[in-house]
Motif scaffolding. Sequence first.
Motif, mmCIF file in Angstrom:
data_model
loop_
_atom_site.group_PDB
_atom_site.id
_atom_site.type_symbol
_atom_site.label_atom_id
_atom_site.label_comp_id
_atom_site.label_asym_id
_atom_site.label_seq_id
_atom_site.Cartn_x
_atom_site.Cartn_y
_atom_site.Cartn_z
ATOM 1 N N VAL B 280 -31.203 25.501 25.071
ATOM 2 C CA VAL B 280 -30.367 24.823 26.060
ATOM 3 C C VAL B 280 -29.110 24.306 25.389
ATOM 4 C CG1 VAL B 280 -30.281 22.942 27.746
ATOM 5 C CG2 VAL B 280 -32.450 24.111 27.283
ATOM 6 N N PRO B 281 -27.949 24.842 25.776
ATOM 7 C CA PRO B 281 -26.703 24.325 25.208
ATOM 8 C C PRO B 281 -26.347 22.971 25.832
ATOM 9 C CG PRO B 281 -26.252 26.082 26.780
ATOM 10 C CD PRO B 281 -27.737 25.917 26.754
ATOM 11 N N VAL B 282 -26.058 21.975 24.969
ATOM 12 C CA VAL B 282 -25.690 20.651 25.492
ATOM 13 C C VAL B 282 -24.430 20.155 24.805
ATOM 14 C CG1 VAL B 282 -28.046 19.945 26.061
ATOM 15 C CG2 VAL B 282 -27.129 19.485 23.780
ATOM 16 N N GLY B 283 -23.736 19.226 25.468
ATOM 17 C CA GLY B 283 -22.604 18.530 24.855
ATOM 18 C C GLY B 283 -23.115 17.245 24.218
ATOM 19 N N LEU B 284 -22.502 16.849 23.092
ATOM 20 C CA LEU B 284 -22.934 15.622 22.437
ATOM 21 C C LEU B 284 -22.087 14.446 22.940
ATOM 22 C CD1 LEU B 284 -23.275 16.925 18.770
ATOM 23 C CD2 LEU B 284 -25.098 16.572 20.452
ATOM 24 N N PRO B 285 -22.708 13.342 23.283
ATOM 25 C CA PRO B 285 -21.928 12.177 23.719
ATOM 26 C C PRO B 285 -21.095 11.659 22.555
ATOM 27 C CG PRO B 285 -24.293 11.871 24.112
ATOM 28 C CD PRO B 285 -24.135 13.097 23.271
ATOM 29 N N PRO B 286 -19.983 11.003 22.854
ATOM 30 C CA PRO B 286 -19.132 10.466 21.793
ATOM 31 C C PRO B 286 -19.945 9.533 20.900
ATOM 32 C CG PRO B 286 -18.244 9.929 23.972
ATOM 33 C CD PRO B 286 -19.518 10.656 24.193
ATOM 34 N N GLY B 287 -19.715 9.630 19.619
ATOM 35 C CA GLY B 287 -20.399 8.745 18.682
ATOM 36 C C GLY B 287 -21.778 9.230 18.295
ATOM 37 N N VAL B 288 -22.209 10.325 18.876
ATOM 38 C CA VAL B 288 -23.529 10.845 18.527
ATOM 39 C C VAL B 288 -23.335 12.152 17.774
ATOM 40 C CG1 VAL B 288 -25.683 11.816 19.409
ATOM 41 C CG2 VAL B 288 -24.654 9.819 20.512
ATOM 42 N N SER B 289 -23.950 12.212 16.628
ATOM 43 C CA SER B 289 -23.853 13.463 15.886
ATOM 44 C C SER B 289 -25.253 13.913 15.498
ATOM 45 C CB SER B 289 -22.987 13.269 14.630
ATOM 46 O OG SER B 289 -23.587 12.288 13.814
ATOM 47 N N VAL B 290 -25.432 15.236 15.405
ATOM 48 C CA VAL B 290 -26.721 15.760 14.971
ATOM 49 C C VAL B 290 -26.471 16.745 13.838
ATOM 50 C CG1 VAL B 290 -27.880 15.484 17.171
ATOM 51 C CG2 VAL B 290 -26.641 17.597 16.714
ATOM 52 N N ARG B 291 -27.480 16.893 13.024
ATOM 53 C CA ARG B 291 -27.402 17.867 11.945
ATOM 54 C C ARG B 291 -28.080 19.144 12.413
ATOM 55 N NH1 ARG B 291 -31.001 16.145 9.058
ATOM 56 N NH2 ARG B 291 -31.343 14.082 9.956
ATOM 57 N N GLU B 292 -27.714 20.206 11.793
ATOM 58 C CA GLU B 292 -28.387 21.475 12.033
ATOM 59 C C GLU B 292 -29.877 21.314 11.705
ATOM 60 O OE1 GLU B 292 -26.562 23.938 13.185
ATOM 61 O OE2 GLU B 292 -28.068 25.529 13.259
ATOM 62 N N ASP B 293 -30.733 21.807 12.578
ATOM 63 C CA ASP B 293 -32.186 21.765 12.403
ATOM 64 C C ASP B 293 -32.785 20.368 12.518
ATOM 65 O OD1 ASP B 293 -32.308 24.483 12.063
ATOM 66 O OD2 ASP B 293 -32.132 24.360 9.869
#
Lengths: 538, 385
Positions: B280-293
């Motif tokens: 599921v492709p999603v947009g990240l909210p501002p200030g939220v970051s995720v790492r690969e995996d």
Amino acid sequence: MTSLRREPSLLLALLVVTGLVLLFIVYPQVRVVATPGGSGYADFFSGGSWVRPLQNSLSVTALSTTTAVLLGFVYAYAMVYTDMRGKPFFRLVGILPLLSPPFVVAAAYILLFGPRGIITYHVFGQSPNILGLFGIWGVQTIAFFPFSYQLIADVLSRSDARLEQAARNLGAGPWQVFRSVTLPLTRPGLGAAILTTAIYVLEDFGNPALIGGLYTVLPTQAYGLISGFGDLSGAAAVSTILLGLALVIYVAKLRLDGGRQYVTVSGKASSIPRPPVPRWVSWAAFIACSLCALVILLVYGTLVVSALTLAFPTNLGFTTQHFEYVGAHSLSLRNTLVYGLVAATLSGIFAVLAAFLVERGRWRGRRVLDFLLIMPAAVPGLFFGLGYATAFNEQWLDWVDRGALITISMIFWNIPVGYQAAVAGLRQIDRSIDEAATSLGASGLRTFRDVLVPMLGGSVRVGFTTTFVRAVTTLSVVIFLFTTQSTTATITIFQLVGDFNWGGATAFTVADVGMAIIALVVIAVLGRGRVSLGAARG
Amino acid sequence: MADGQPGSSAPEVLPGAAETAHLRVDNVTKRFGAAKAVDNVSFAIPRGAFATLLGPSGCGKTTTLRMIAGFYDPDEGDIVLSGKRINQLPAHRRGTAMVFQDYALFPHMTVKDNVGYGLRVAGVPGKERERRVAETLEFVGLGGLGHRWPNQLSGGQQQRVAVGRALVVRPQILLLDEPLSNLDAKLRESLRWEMRELQQQLRMTFIYVTHDQDEALSLSDWIAVMNQGRVEQAGTPWEIYYRPRTEFLADFVGAVNLVPAIARDVRGATAVLAFGGARVPVGLPPGVSVREDQEVRLSVRPESLWLASAGATAQGMISLAGTVARRAFLGDIMRYWINVDGREWIVDQADPGAGVAFEGSVSLMLRPERAHVIVPATPAELSSG
């Protein structure tokens, strides 16, 4: 009230209350305890004159408390648990002794059973020596069982009828329910009631003084040392022993009941019905209560008859001369009324203010102030009065009116009842009520005045009524304080009995009790029918 | 409609609040014994806003409100009203009238005297006072009841008296501590609208405390959700509901599906969440970051899912094969529990009377833009201000 620092008026009120407590509760007691001094105590204790009175006090307290509590328990059980007839009558009879000085029982006893008593001499032709241990025991039993009844009835009526219903529903019989449910649940309250009765008996001065004879107890010894020998130091030492005993009992009581100290006497029966008891129990209760009531009525009947006859019991011709005597010497009655009303009013106000500062405050040391405000309940009247006599009998205080001093002593001796009633009342008022007023812009004292005081009407009445009744009935507090101009009804009665002026003494008693009843009726009418009494004491 | 709700770019406070804040709570901490009831909380509320502190019992919302009112002193931090620090100001001088959960009406005063009490304390003369009391009673819909006693009123009426009593003194800020929670459900709902209406008319700053998410969502311009003494997230009702940043928040406000997933193809503000066989492709909210995996949660509301007969597909939707485990008819919706690869999803179907009741194998349809990523256990960055 969040912070005293931010509300100077609250801080000021607290300082005033603390100052008054230190001056009128702590200081006089410290003075008494300190009066003998180190060598005084050493002499006194090595002298050994205190041993007999101490032993006597202990045995008489043990005996009288036991019998008074037993009678009181029977009376209370009958009133709370059975469906016997005549409860309103028995309730009324049970209240009567609370409104009169306990030592009038001794007076009636002498009239009935003394060397020339109507029963002993005129019926049986005997002139027994009634003075001594057995006289005191009998008289105190009669004098204090009504107090014990009020305390025990209060405890029993608080036990949850639903639990008893549940136990009966599970198959337990009445006796089993009482033993396995009611008693365990009410044990602390009953224990506290017993200990409270013990304090009343221990500090009783009037009865032993009238019929103790050579059987000296601590209060009468203290009085005798001063009135007979002018030995203030010895009296202070004896009183200190008395205070120590009373404090021990009182602390034990506090541990049991956490400081509930008043009972509510109202005409309303409990709304939840209790499970029925067997018919024969009701009948037995009825007979027991009738006997008790008969004794009480005999006591007061004797007083009334004596007050209305020429020379009871030898000449039973009707006369009003004793009441004319009362009318001619009405100063003491007037004083009693004035001191009582003033003390009751101020005591009620002071108690509520103090309760507000302690219960709603969050400052350090409020536990200490709380204790000091409850403490007078443990202080024998004789000690309290002696304290005032010692502390304020200074030359530079000569301008202080003695009547004012007596009034002040009554205010502070009786603070605990009103104070504890107010604390209990405040605990029932949710803090959000205070906060609502605060958030609308009312300061702490303004909230107190506008919102809490009107809601605390019941507690104020408890303090007021109790203080008034005690002011009318107390002998021991006043005995070291009165002057001819500031004498009270109880003092007059006591002196008249000492002079064997029975007609005058009994007429004064009837007038004093009558005055108390009328005042209470007026208060009850003004207070919409509820009279709340802390048990009075002598 | 796409989620183009105004303000979805999610500032912690309403636009402009930081500069013109009517009330600011700065790094406030309150301890009771060893426990921190309020733990370093900060937020700002603009003038005229309807602001709500929302959270479960014991989350610190009422404690925070009481510190604003002056009933508690903060152990640390500042409370700033109209640019002035008011920590030292006693409660009765703050101009923060409060409406209590149990109304706290003065039982020994009539309705009129209750409402007039604040004016009496302020020394407003009798005539003026009478006029304002009458006006206020009219305003809260109690005209003609002024002579009643509080115990002669229904719960709803008492509540109006409490509100009137607080409004009449024209407070800087009105504080409301769960004012509706003692009322029954119907009344609660109707009074909710009145409350909002009142606030809109007066343009007064309201701070409202509740544990009821419906109340919070429907009333507020701004919500701070609190948990264990901290603000978990603050923002518009829309952001709180559709863009919860923590699992707690997603779960506390409404029902939610939180599905463990792995972040893949992280590119700037987008990522693909993989779970089972789905991506599921999603947009990240501002200030939220995720790492690969990174292990994350896919969050989606039950009403944002659709059911279709097994095997169905649709343009722009991700289709998952599942079976109906249970269903419950709730009146306005039919709630399904759908088993997908051993995991239960909650799906709400609106207007159950119009549709078919699904049974057995179904297709669970998910529109990617209705899904949202939650990164577990990142509490530190979540306080607002």
